[in-house]
Structures are given as structure tokens and as C-alpha cells.
Design an enzyme around this catalytic site. Sequence first.
Site, PDB file in Angstrom:
ATOM      1  N   THR A 105      -9.545   2.433  10.650  1.00 40.86           N
ATOM      2  CA  THR A 105     -10.762   2.301  10.972  1.00 40.86           C
ATOM      3  C   THR A 105     -11.091   1.285  12.240  1.00 40.86           C
ATOM      4  OG1 THR A 105     -11.456   2.525   8.617  1.00 40.86           O
ATOM      5  CG2 THR A 105     -12.973   1.328  10.176  1.00 40.86           C
ATOM      6  N   LEU A 131      -3.313   2.022  10.991  1.00 39.37           N
ATOM      7  CA  LEU A 131      -3.129   0.387  11.005  1.00 39.37           C
ATOM      8  C   LEU A 131      -4.525  -0.398  10.983  1.00 39.37           C
ATOM      9  CD1 LEU A 131      -1.225   1.593  14.525  1.00 39.37           C
ATOM     10  CD2 LEU A 131      -0.122   0.519  12.360  1.00 39.37           C
ATOM     11  N   PRO A 132      -4.033  -1.605  10.913  1.00 34.43           N
ATOM     12  CA  PRO A 132      -5.357  -2.466  10.689  1.00 34.43           C
ATOM     13  C   PRO A 132      -6.455  -2.411  11.678  1.00 34.43           C
ATOM     14  CG  PRO A 132      -3.076  -3.667  10.155  1.00 34.43           C
ATOM     15  CD  PRO A 132      -2.887  -2.538  10.993  1.00 34.43           C
ATOM     16  N   LYS A 144     -18.171   6.506  10.538  1.00 28.34           N
ATOM     17  CA  LYS A 144     -17.818   5.718   9.336  1.00 28.34           C
ATOM     18  C   LYS A 144     -18.585   4.528   9.242  1.00 28.34           C
ATOM     19  CE  LYS A 144     -14.453   3.391   6.913  1.00 28.34           C
ATOM     20  NZ  LYS A 144     -13.977   3.650   5.567  1.00 28.34           N
ATOM     21  N   LYS A 200     -15.089  -6.582   7.877  1.00 32.77           N
ATOM     22  CA  LYS A 200     -14.712  -5.850   9.090  1.00 32.77           C
ATOM     23  C   LYS A 200     -15.461  -4.738   9.537  1.00 32.77           C
ATOM     24  CE  LYS A 200     -11.118  -2.867  10.546  1.00 32.77           C
ATOM     25  NZ  LYS A 200      -9.986  -1.929  10.126  1.00 32.77           N
TER      26      LYS A 200
HETATM   27  P1  NAD Z   1      -2.685  -2.535   5.614  1.00 34.07           P
HETATM   28  O1  NAD Z   1      -2.743  -4.061   6.025  1.00 34.07           O
HETATM   29  O2  NAD Z   1      -2.090  -2.641   3.858  1.00 34.07           O
HETATM   30  O3  NAD Z   1      -1.673  -1.720   6.116  1.00 34.07           O
HETATM   31  C1  NAD Z   1      -1.474  -1.763   7.736  1.00 34.07           C
HETATM   32  C2  NAD Z   1       0.184  -1.472   7.867  1.00 34.07           C
HETATM   33  O4  NAD Z   1       0.166  -1.464   9.293  1.00 34.07           O
HETATM   34  C3  NAD Z   1       1.079  -2.686   7.485  1.00 34.07           C
HETATM   35  O5  NAD Z   1       2.019  -2.073   6.584  1.00 34.07           O
HETATM   36  C4  NAD Z   1       1.525  -3.535   8.653  1.00 34.07           C
HETATM   37  O6  NAD Z   1       2.838  -3.884   8.520  1.00 34.07           O
HETATM   38  C5  NAD Z   1       1.443  -2.050   9.630  1.00 34.07           C
HETATM   39  N1  NAD Z   1       1.473  -2.523  11.132  1.00 34.07           N
HETATM   40  C6  NAD Z   1       0.852  -3.422  11.788  1.00 34.07           C
HETATM   41  N2  NAD Z   1       0.999  -3.271  13.005  1.00 34.07           N
HETATM   42  C7  NAD Z   1       2.074  -2.280  13.187  1.00 34.07           C
HETATM   43  C8  NAD Z   1       2.878  -1.795  14.372  1.00 34.07           C
HETATM   44  N3  NAD Z   1       2.429  -2.235  15.479  1.00 34.07           N
HETATM   45  N4  NAD Z   1       3.738  -0.988  14.055  1.00 34.07           N
HETATM   46  C9  NAD Z   1       3.858  -0.379  12.620  1.00 34.07           C
HETATM   47  N5  NAD Z   1       3.513  -0.840  11.632  1.00 34.07           N
HETATM   48  C10 NAD Z   1       2.376  -1.780  11.831  1.00 34.07           C
HETATM   49  O7  NAD Z   1      -4.162  -1.840   5.556  1.00 34.07           O
HETATM   50  P2  NAD Z   1      -4.499  -0.702   4.837  1.00 34.07           P
HETATM   51  O8  NAD Z   1      -5.487  -1.264   3.641  1.00 34.07           O
HETATM   52  O9  NAD Z   1      -3.566   0.282   4.554  1.00 34.07           O
HETATM   53  O10 NAD Z   1      -5.758  -0.163   5.850  1.00 34.07           O
HETATM   54  C11 NAD Z   1      -5.487   0.734   6.972  1.00 34.07           C
HETATM   55  C12 NAD Z   1      -6.700   0.968   7.984  1.00 34.07           C
HETATM   56  O11 NAD Z   1      -7.432   1.803   6.830  1.00 34.07           O
HETATM   57  C13 NAD Z   1      -7.446  -0.056   8.180  1.00 34.07           C
HETATM   58  O12 NAD Z   1      -8.095   0.148   9.462  1.00 34.07           O
HETATM   59  C14 NAD Z   1      -8.730  -0.176   7.086  1.00 34.07           C
HETATM   60  O13 NAD Z   1      -9.843  -0.781   7.725  1.00 34.07           O
HETATM   61  C15 NAD Z   1      -8.715   1.263   6.796  1.00 34.07           C
HETATM   62  N6  NAD Z   1      -9.308   1.575   5.753  1.00 34.07           N
HETATM   63  C16 NAD Z   1      -8.572   0.975   4.470  1.00 34.07           C
HETATM   64  C17 NAD Z   1      -9.314   1.206   3.024  1.00 34.07           C
HETATM   65  C18 NAD Z   1      -8.620   0.486   1.873  1.00 34.07           C
HETATM   66  O14 NAD Z   1      -9.486   0.561   0.801  1.00 34.07           O
HETATM   67  N7  NAD Z   1      -7.790  -0.285   1.880  1.00 34.07           N
HETATM   68  C19 NAD Z   1     -10.204   2.316   3.005  1.00 34.07           C
HETATM   69  C20 NAD Z   1     -10.718   2.880   4.015  1.00 34.07           C
HETATM   70  C21 NAD Z   1     -10.187   2.491   5.248  1.00 34.07           C
END
Ligand code: NAD
Length: 296
Positions: A96, A65-66, A171, A246
Site C-alpha cells: 500500500t 513492502l512497507p 484502496k 498510514k
Molecule cells: P511488514 O512490516 O510485516 O513486512 C514488510 C517486510 O518488508 C519486512 O519483513 C521487511 O523486512 C521487508 N523489507 C523492507 N524493506 C526491504 C527491502 N529493501 N528489501 C527486502 N525486504 C524489505 O508489513 P506487512 O504488514 O506485511 O505490510 C506490507 C504492506 O501491505 C504494507 O504496505 C501495508 O500497508 C500493506 N497491508 C497490510 C495489511 C495488514 O493487515 N498487515 C493489510 C493490507 C495491506
Amino acid sequence: MSKIAFVGLGNMGGPMAANLVKAGHEVHVFDLSEAALQHAVEAGAVAAPSAVEAAEGVEYLITMLPAGKHVESVLVKQDALLDKVSKECLAIDCSTIDADTARRLGAAAEARGIQFVDAPVSGGIAAAAAGTLAFMVGGSEAGFSRAKPVLECMGKNIFHAGDAGAGQLAKACNNMLLAIHMAGTVEALNMGINNGLDPKVLSEIMLNSSGRNWSLEVYNPVPGVQENSAASRGYEGGFMTDLMCKDLGLAMDASQTSGSPVPMGSAARGLFNLHQAHGNGKLDFSSLLKLYQKGE
Ligand code: NAD
């Protein structure tokens, strides 16, 4: 084959859940976004109408999740999944988030007799799709041993960083260092270019000298120096400036709670925040070069 619930199917969670399906697991998924849910179903997952229903009778509960507030909402507040899963279920949070929230969730799980590990990832969207993520795991030895075979379906390097919250701390340290060496690489290359050096030649010199670092090696910020870099694709894709900001915020939290001086990390955070404020949040973080270029 295990029965797994996966909540959060965004840019990272979607392909991670798909890799669990590929590995033969029965994956029950939920996301607030109907489109994200649909993609996961196309990859072979079973859609659930709610997070609570996705988690019914599962051996593993994975969240991606975000931020911390979303993970808390799903695990202990609105959906309160930690109150609903069985004692045999292992909860793995791959998001994260800040280390304090991860520790609080670890304690909340322990109070309910459930094992919890924080397991943030490094590698980005391409590595999530390829199943080559690095996982930094915080939690007990027993929790780590149980999580490892499942994480291996989604990643290549699985590290045990220490107790609950340690994965998030590792991280934060890593990404603060990444921000610092990217900012340093941008600064050195820009100075070279402004003094008439060819960035390809300068990069080659520094790669074979004491300035060598990961940003220079595989993530050159100057367009055209490396064929497959984000810079050579107009800074599209890759690791967004928004996400780096972030992560630097989380690093600042970790520095404050431990009283650790981070003057280089703070400077890097200032630079990336400024770059973000100039409207570059959606560009890859190596686009920081634009902040340095004359006329920008
Ligand atoms: P994203 O925003 O694409 O996906 C998050 C998903 O969570 C969304 O689809 C949203 O609808 C869902 N969501 C939010 N609240 C919810 C709830 N209560 N119930 C169900 N679903 C819910 O984000 P992402 O890029 O997939 O990143 C996810 C995590 O991974 C973050 O913490 C980010 O910092 C970390 N991360 C991302 C990357 C990257 O390159 N994108 C790399 C490493 C780590």
C-alpha cells in the site's frame, strides 16, 4: 508453473508467498529479515541472498513492502530490479503506497519496456493466510490479464481499477470510507451505552435499520457483542491503528493532489491519529472506542 520472485516477506508477504508455493509456482524470495526468509523457506520457497538474485530469470516480480520509499529502493534505486529483469517479466507491487509513486514506477517500467501493475490488497493477515485477499489493480488491460492468474493464487476478488496508480487510489478511497464508518459506529454505540442502552440490542436494531454498515455487521467495536471480533480479543490482532493512520495519510495525499474536499476523512484521520498518540498504535483500529469512553 511460473518462476516468481517475491520481495518483502512480512506479516502479509510471508503467507502470500506461501500460497504461491502451494499453487505450484517456483518462488524465489528475499527479505532483509533472516527470520522472515527462514519462514518462507519452511513453506517451500527458495531463499535468495539478495533481491537481485531472487529476480534472476523470473516471469513475475512481486513486492510487498512497507511504503513507497521501500518499493522505489527495490525497483528503481538501490536494487534497481526494473533494470535487471527481462522484458518479459511482469512487475506486481502489492504494497500500500501513494498513487504518485505507483504512477512513477509504472512510467519507469514502461520506459524500460516492462509491464507493471500496482495491486494493493484488502483483507489483512488472516485473508493473506487463507488466500482470500481482495486485489485492486492499476495498470494496462494486458498487465491486468497477465497478473490475474497469479493474484488468484493469493486472493478471491481481483478488480481492475484503471491505469497505473488506480489500484492505490481505490484502496485509499476504500480505507478512508472504512475509517469514517468505523468512527461513526463507535460514536453511535458509545452514545447509546452512555444513555443506558445495551450495546448488543442497539447493534441488532441498527443492523436492521438504516445505520447498517460493514463495521457494525462484521467488526463490532464493543467487546462481547460479537464473539470473534477484535474487540472481544482485547483488540489484539486485526488491522492495526498504525496501519489505518498510514492509509489515511495516503487518502489525504490523494485528496490534495485532486483538490477533493474530504472533511469526513480528515475528521476520521484526526481521531485515529489522536488514538495512536495515546499509545494505541498496535491495537486493532476498532479500539478507537477507547478514545470515546468516559475516564479514558
Ligand atoms: P511488514 O512490516 O510485516 O513486512 C514488510 C517486510 O518488508 C519486512 O519483513 C521487511 O523486512 C521487508 N523489507 C523492507 N524493506 C526491504 C527491502 N529493501 N528489501 C527486502 N525486504 C524489505 O508489513 P506487512 O504488514 O506485511 O505490510 C506490507 C504492506 O501491505 C504494507 O504496505 C501495508 O500497508 C500493506 N497491508 C497490510 C495489511 C495488514 O493487515 N498487515 C493489510 C493490507 C495491506
